[in-house]
Design an enzyme around this catalytic site. Structure first.
Site, PDB file in Angstrom:
ATOM      1  N   CYS A 279      -6.073 -99.312  66.436  1.00 11.31           N
ATOM      2  CA  CYS A 279      -5.689 -97.915  66.716  1.00 11.31           C
ATOM      3  C   CYS A 279      -4.190 -97.743  66.795  1.00 11.31           C
ATOM      4  O   CYS A 279      -3.662 -96.711  66.402  1.00 11.31           O
ATOM      5  CB  CYS A 279      -6.331 -97.455  68.018  1.00 11.31           C
TER       6      CYS A 279
ATOM      7  N   GLU B 196      -9.866 -92.347  74.459  1.00 10.05           N
ATOM      8  CA  GLU B 196      -8.901 -93.243  73.810  1.00 10.05           C
ATOM      9  C   GLU B 196      -9.084 -93.047  72.318  1.00 10.05           C
ATOM     10  O   GLU B 196     -10.025 -93.584  71.731  1.00 10.05           O
ATOM     11  CB  GLU B 196      -9.187 -94.702  74.184  1.00 10.05           C
TER      12      GLU B 196
HETATM   13  P1  NAD Z   1     -16.176 -93.357  66.054  1.00  8.03           P
HETATM   14  O1  NAD Z   1     -15.616 -92.150  66.705  1.00  8.03           O
HETATM   15  O2  NAD Z   1     -16.828 -93.210  64.730  1.00  8.03           O
HETATM   16  O3  NAD Z   1     -17.264 -94.073  66.977  1.00  8.03           O
HETATM   17  C1  NAD Z   1     -17.007 -94.389  68.334  1.00  8.03           C
HETATM   18  C2  NAD Z   1     -18.318 -94.408  69.091  1.00  8.03           C
HETATM   19  O4  NAD Z   1     -18.926 -93.122  69.031  1.00  8.03           O
HETATM   20  C3  NAD Z   1     -19.336 -95.405  68.564  1.00  8.03           C
HETATM   21  O5  NAD Z   1     -19.924 -96.059  69.674  1.00  8.03           O
HETATM   22  C4  NAD Z   1     -20.346 -94.547  67.827  1.00  8.03           C
HETATM   23  O6  NAD Z   1     -21.668 -95.051  67.892  1.00  8.03           O
HETATM   24  C5  NAD Z   1     -20.273 -93.209  68.560  1.00  8.03           C
HETATM   25  N1  NAD Z   1     -20.498 -92.078  67.661  1.00  8.03           N
HETATM   26  C6  NAD Z   1     -20.179 -91.988  66.352  1.00  8.03           C
HETATM   27  N2  NAD Z   1     -20.514 -90.775  65.864  1.00  8.03           N
HETATM   28  C7  NAD Z   1     -21.065 -90.089  66.888  1.00  8.03           C
HETATM   29  C8  NAD Z   1     -21.614 -88.779  67.025  1.00  8.03           C
HETATM   30  N3  NAD Z   1     -21.654 -87.932  65.991  1.00  8.03           N
HETATM   31  N4  NAD Z   1     -22.083 -88.394  68.229  1.00  8.03           N
HETATM   32  C9  NAD Z   1     -22.058 -89.235  69.274  1.00  8.03           C
HETATM   33  N5  NAD Z   1     -21.548 -90.500  69.203  1.00  8.03           N
HETATM   34  C10 NAD Z   1     -21.071 -90.915  68.040  1.00  8.03           C
HETATM   35  O7  NAD Z   1     -14.949 -94.371  66.034  1.00  8.03           O
HETATM   36  P2  NAD Z   1     -14.894 -95.803  65.398  1.00  8.03           P
HETATM   37  O8  NAD Z   1     -14.977 -95.638  63.915  1.00  8.03           O
HETATM   38  O9  NAD Z   1     -15.830 -96.710  66.095  1.00  8.03           O
HETATM   39  O10 NAD Z   1     -13.425 -96.276  65.805  1.00  8.03           O
HETATM   40  C11 NAD Z   1     -12.305 -95.950  65.059  1.00  8.03           C
HETATM   41  C12 NAD Z   1     -11.445 -94.917  65.753  1.00  8.03           C
HETATM   42  O11 NAD Z   1     -11.223 -95.282  67.099  1.00  8.03           O
HETATM   43  C13 NAD Z   1     -10.069 -94.801  65.134  1.00  8.03           C
HETATM   44  O12 NAD Z   1      -9.692 -93.452  65.085  1.00  8.03           O
HETATM   45  C14 NAD Z   1      -9.176 -95.561  66.100  1.00  8.03           C
HETATM   46  O13 NAD Z   1      -7.822 -95.192  66.063  1.00  8.03           O
HETATM   47  C15 NAD Z   1      -9.819 -95.233  67.407  1.00  8.03           C
HETATM   48  N6  NAD Z   1      -9.514 -96.234  68.420  1.00  8.03           N
HETATM   49  C16 NAD Z   1      -8.754 -95.887  69.495  1.00  8.03           C
HETATM   50  C17 NAD Z   1      -8.422 -96.838  70.452  1.00  8.03           C
HETATM   51  C18 NAD Z   1      -7.547 -96.493  71.651  1.00  8.03           C
HETATM   52  O14 NAD Z   1      -7.501 -97.286  72.589  1.00  8.03           O
HETATM   53  N7  NAD Z   1      -6.868 -95.358  71.660  1.00  8.03           N
HETATM   54  C19 NAD Z   1      -8.879 -98.137  70.309  1.00  8.03           C
HETATM   55  C20 NAD Z   1      -9.659 -98.451  69.195  1.00  8.03           C
HETATM   56  C21 NAD Z   1      -9.992 -97.489  68.272  1.00  8.03           C
END
Ligand code: NAD
Length: 384
Positions: free
Chosen positions: A241, A207
């Protein structure tokens, strides 16, 4: 991590989660605990974001309770064996669809709706008869702690558990073999998750985010459209998002639209430093947002306070696709307004980028609606 996963796999192999009553009891238990700790959850999300309990209910808890009620009510039906027709090659056999759980699942949550984005996939996984390891985002530390305490003190870790942590812990988890991974987050991290899962051929649901456009056409009800657009953009300080990332406005209504946006923001809960206006998640994101703003294009707002993590609802005008703010998903309270004269050209600009997660089409013109639906691929909204 390895030991935890071994325990979950052994529990899954005991077939206990295949029992529908077991799943219903687990979901009912989760519902009861959530009802009991609502106040704690309100306090934690206020500490992380200054999010009000009203917004916590409408944008997080209500959705979780909806999912829980639906799963509790329908899981028996979902799990039923269904008789289907038999194709020629398998004649004269009888054919069935037998829903079965995948096994040990990993749910990785994002920070922007920290309860809902963690619990909704976990609820689905439990309803389907899987065991769950939930890894919430580490950024909202208080909500992550509440989730961990609530789940880890009430459920057997062999069935449902929370592992807190950031990149290090998630990387360690991703080295293990899961039977399903559900990830919510950014596109770059989505690629990391996908690659890690590929090593074990684990099925993944991603997602992700992106740049979602909104069309304000010459034929919409401008007052209602603006009201809806402002709400969906600035809710959660733009950290949603599916929030409209930018607006494509027909030149004939641009000035009226900008005036209405200003009026709407100034009279809304999104006014700067209103106690119900959500904070930006981190200082890092404050700086990321600040450097996106071309000062000469600020129509409204543009102020921020890094220490307080407040970012004023900001509207930019005369923006073009070459501006920095159009390079990546904004994910904050900045609304670039781009003027168009020909719908074909506006559609072509949208299609130059990746497929948008959502798209908002404000129009009363059926032909425009049909054209955008036909030409742009998105999940989204059509409004009059
Ligand atoms: P992110 O990708 O930075 O982090 C998401 C998760 O991944 C967190 O639990 C984090 O601890 C983990 N993570 C971060 N870096 C990592 C790495 N290098 N290796 C492994 N795991 C890692 O995203 P975010 O900043 O938490 O959320 C924002 C993004 O999520 C935006 O792009 C938003 O559009 C998207 N989003 C999508 C939906 C949907 O339903 N499509 C919903 C909410 C947010």
């Amino acid at each position: 991590m390895q030991e935890l996963i071994n325990r979950q796999r052994a529990f899954f192999n005991s077939n206990e989660t295949k029992n529908i009553d077991f799943r219903i009891q687990a979901l009912k238990k989760l519902k009861k605990i959530l009802e009991e700790i609502t106040k704690l959850m309100d306090e934690a999300i206020y500490a992380d974001f200054k999010k009000s309990s009203f917004d916590n209910f409408t944008t997080e808890l209500a959705l979780i309770f909806h999912d829980l009620n639906e799963a509790i009510g329908k899981v028996k039906k979902w799990a039923k064996v269904k008789s289907v027709s038999t194709n020629l090659m398998n004649m004269p056999a009888k054919s069935y669809l037998i829903p079965e759980p995948l096994g040990v699942s990993l749910v990785i949550g994002a920070w922007n709706y920290p309860y809902q984005l963690s619990l909704a996939p976990a609820i689905a996984a439990i309803a389907a008869g899987n065991t769950v390891i939930l890894k919430p985002s580490e950024l909202p530390a208080n909500t992550s702690r509440v989730l961990a305490k609530m789940i880890n003190t009430n459920f057997d870790p062999a069935f449902f558990t929370v592992v807190e942590g950031g990149i290090k812990e998630t990387t360690e988890l991703l080295e293990q073999k899961f039977d399903k991974i559900f990830f919510t987050g950014s596109v770059p991290v989505g690629k990391i998750v996908y690659q890690a899962a590929a090593k074990h051929l684990t099925p993944v649901t991603l997602e992700l985010g992106g740049k979602s456009p909104a069309f304000i056409t010459e034929s919409c009800n401008l007052a209602i459209s603006t009201k809806r657009l402002v709400w969906s953009k600035f809710l959660n300080a733009g950290q949603t998002c599916i929030a409209p990332d930018y607006v494509l406005v027909h030149e004939s209504v641009k000035n009226d639209f900008l005036q209405l946006v200003k009026k709407e923001i100034e009279s809304s809960q999104f006014a700067f430093e209103n106690d119900n206006y959500v904070q930006i998640i981190s200082e890092k994101n404050m700086h990321r947002l600040a450097q996106m703003i071309p000062k000469e294009k600020v129509y409204l707002g543009g102020n921020y306070d890094v220490a307080k993590r407040y970012f004023e609802p900001t509207v930019l005008t005369d923006v073009s696709f070459e501006d920095k703010v159009m390079e990546e998903e904004i994910f904050g309270p900045i609304l670039p307004v781009i003027t168009y004269t020909k719908l074909d050209e506006a559609i072509a600009l949208v299609k130059k980028g990746s497929k948008p997660l959502s798209c908002y089409v404000y129009t009363s013109d059926k032909e425009i609606r049909k054209k955008i639906l036909h030409e742009i691929s998105f999940g989204g909204w059509l409004c009059k």
